[in-house]
Write an enzyme that holds these catalytic residues in place. Structure first.
Site, PDB file in Angstrom:
ATOM      1  N   SER A   1       7.128   4.691  -6.522  1.00 52.41           N
ATOM      2  CA  SER A   1       7.956   3.578  -7.020  1.00 52.41           C
ATOM      3  C   SER A   1       8.636   3.956  -8.330  1.00 52.41           C
ATOM      4  CB  SER A   1       7.089   2.344  -7.257  1.00 52.41           C
ATOM      5  OG  SER A   1       6.606   1.860  -6.045  1.00 52.41           O
TER       6      SER A   1
ATOM      7  N   ARG B   1      12.802   4.625  -9.279  1.00 54.45           N
ATOM      8  CA  ARG B   1      13.461   3.865 -10.356  1.00 54.45           C
ATOM      9  C   ARG B   1      13.999   4.791 -11.432  1.00 54.45           C
ATOM     10  NH1 ARG B   1      10.153   0.848  -7.464  1.00 54.45           N
ATOM     11  NH2 ARG B   1      10.314  -1.435  -7.449  1.00 54.45           N
TER      12      ARG B   1
ATOM     13  N   ARG C   1      13.697  -2.280  10.008  1.00 49.00           N
ATOM     14  CA  ARG C   1      13.018  -3.114   8.998  1.00 49.00           C
ATOM     15  C   ARG C   1      13.967  -4.181   8.450  1.00 49.00           C
ATOM     16  NH1 ARG C   1       9.960   0.732   4.913  1.00 49.00           N
ATOM     17  NH2 ARG C   1       9.114  -1.279   4.227  1.00 49.00           N
TER      18      ARG C   1
ATOM     19  N   SER D   1       7.612  -9.584  -3.470  1.00 39.52           N
ATOM     20  CA  SER D   1       8.090  -8.252  -3.103  1.00 39.52           C
ATOM     21  C   SER D   1       8.845  -7.630  -4.266  1.00 39.52           C
ATOM     22  CB  SER D   1       9.008  -8.342  -1.878  1.00 39.52           C
ATOM     23  OG  SER D   1       9.826  -7.189  -1.801  1.00 39.52           O
TER      24      SER D   1
ATOM     25  N   ASP E   1       0.111  -1.394  -0.357  1.00 36.21           N
ATOM     26  CA  ASP E   1       0.203  -0.113   0.356  1.00 36.21           C
ATOM     27  C   ASP E   1      -1.166   0.502   0.640  1.00 36.21           C
ATOM     28  OD1 ASP E   1       2.948  -0.313   0.406  1.00 36.21           O
ATOM     29  OD2 ASP E   1       3.230   0.825  -1.440  1.00 36.21           O
TER      30      ASP E   1
END
Ligand code: S3P
Length: 449
Positions: free
Chosen positions: A39, A43, A140, A185, A335
């Site tokens: 993540s 970013r 998705r 989310s 996750d």
């Protein structure tokens, strides 16, 4: 002579991972490092790409997902050095200056790449973009970001009422909104914050529970103006502030550490130290769940590195007990549900995981796949609409399994196989490279006989 219980067989682009544990018990011992946080890596590349000046990134994850992000932003004018060692430089284009790409932007397997990037693309007036992904990503749901972006005035087209990639985006000047997200989310929150960064005025996102806050931390570090109200899980961004390139040090990914935390807990006589793990409180649900299960885990050498909490984590094997994992804990271990399901198989009693319907729209339907694959090995797992019921304590037998091309499934099944009787084969195990290219090598090193 030393021999490995782990073998890898390549068939074209696909790999079969074979795990044949010894009949005498295996003990996992040692100190390991894990790859950079996925993540934070995404970013750092994205904010570096839209900032003014140079960003340097240490410890970037060299997995397939960040490679997709880098390729997309190179296609829009950012200069990103080759992702071939863990020190990367990004020369940003400056806010609002992403170029119209000459080709389709391919996010590969990465939901984070596609969803976060959509916020930026939709808010770049006068430019046209096409985005796509692999088979998994094209199935998705994108409506979770397309809908709020449309409320801001975005123009986005795609299959199934603009909800599935490939998507076409005609960039616009957007209008700020206050979006109440129905789901916790970080991808939705971050998409809207990035659109808000490019939108005059104040854009707010409120979520039902707190999701990972890496975007908020990094946006602030790059100079964005953010107001955070923890009591309502709300974040407000003021549009138009220029970002300035920074130095980012990416900690190890707790989602990758999770495989060794569970392996160390369930394989008898084991003791592992995993160094340099990101322990941001919005990500440490796995530690709380394993503590409820009476795992022997301690955090050492706690520190803060470029705005993110980091620690070394020691795990010793112990007898696990069942627990219930639900509610606000779920977004903080979202996750890690597949590997927690493996831990639950080896725990006394019945573990319940609920409020986790989001798992059905990850890289695979992780509830269905974990239940079916572990049950093939002899586990007693019942699928719930929003979770799993796992009766612990039934012995596993090696079998022929499939990753369903999902990285976290491949690695979770490999850890389960360490404790099964007989050989397990995991088809399409190459999926692990999405977030953990060195997984099999580390597994081989830890299990060498
Ligand atoms: C991510 C957020 C989570 C997580 C994903 C990475 C991120 O997804 O499952 O692997 O980097 O923002 P959701 O935000 O959709 O839950």
């Amino acid at each position: 002579m030393e021999s490995s219980i782990i073998t890898l067989n390549s068939i074209g682009n696909q790999q079969d991972l074979m795990i044949d544990p010894p009949s005498s018990e295996l003990a996992l011992q040692g100190t390991l490092t894990i790859p950079g946080d996925k993540s934070i890596s995404h970013r750092a590349l994205m904010l570096g790409a839209i900032a003014q000046g140079e960003t340097t990134i240490e410890g970037l994850l060299l997995g397939e997902d960040p490679r997709s992000t880098a390729a997309c932003f190179r296609g829009m004018g950012a200069e990103i050095s080759p992702l071939n060692n863990q020190s990367i430089t990004v020369k940003g284009v400056g806010l609002g200056n992403l170029k119209e790409p000459l080709d389709v932007l391919d996010a590969g397997n990465s939901g984070t790449t596609m969803r976060l990037m959509l916020g930026l693309l939709a808010s770049h007036p006068g430019r046209f973009f096409c985005v796509t992904g692999d088979n998994s990503l094209r199935s998705r749901p994108m409506s979770r970001v397309v809908n709020p972006l449309q409320q801001m005035g975005a123009q986005i087209w795609g299959r199934k009422n603009n909800s599935l990639a490939p998507l076409a985006i005609q960039g616009q000047n957007l209008t700020p909104i206050h979006y109440h997200s129905p789901i916790a989310s970080a991808q939705v929150k971050s998409c809207i914050l990035l659109a808000g960064l490019m939108t005059e005025g104040k854009t707010t996102v409120t979520e039902p529970a707190l999701s990972r806050d890496h975007s908020e931390r990094m946006l602030r570090a790059f100079g964005a103006t953010l107001d955070i109200d923890p009591s309502t899980h709300s974040v407000t961004i003021t549009g138009g502030t220029l970002l300035t390139g920074q130095k980012v040090v990416v900690p190890g990914d707790i989602s990758s550490a999770a495989f060794w935390l569970v392996a160390g807990a369930i394989v008898p006589r084991s003791e592992l130290v995993i160094e340099n793990v990101g322990v941001n409180p919005t990500r440490t649900g796995i530690l709380e769940a394993l503590a409820m299960m009476e795992a022997d885990i301690t955090l050492e050498n706690q520190r803060v590195v470029t705005g993110e909490p980091v620690a070394d984590i020691r795990v010793k094997s112990s007898s696990l007990k069942a627990c219930t994992i639900e509610g606000e804990l779920i977004p903080r271990l979202i996750d890690e549900v597949p590997i927690l399901a493996v831990a639950a198989v080896f725990a006394r009693g019945t573990t319940i995981i609920k409020d986790a319907a989001e798992l059905r729209v990850k890289e695979s339907d992780r509830l269905a796949v974990m239940a079916s694959q572990l049950n093939r090995m002899g586990a007693k797992i019942t699928e719930l609409p929003d979770g799993l019921e796992i009766v612990g304590g039934t012995p596993l037998t090696g079998d022929e399994l499939d990753s369903y091309t999902d990285h976290r499934i491949a690695m979770s099944l490999a850890i389960a196989a360490l404790m099964a009787k007989g050989q397990t084969t995991i088809h399409r195990a190459e999926a692990a490279a999405v977030s953990y290219p060195e997984f099999v090598t580390t597994l081989q090193q830890l299990t060498v006989q």
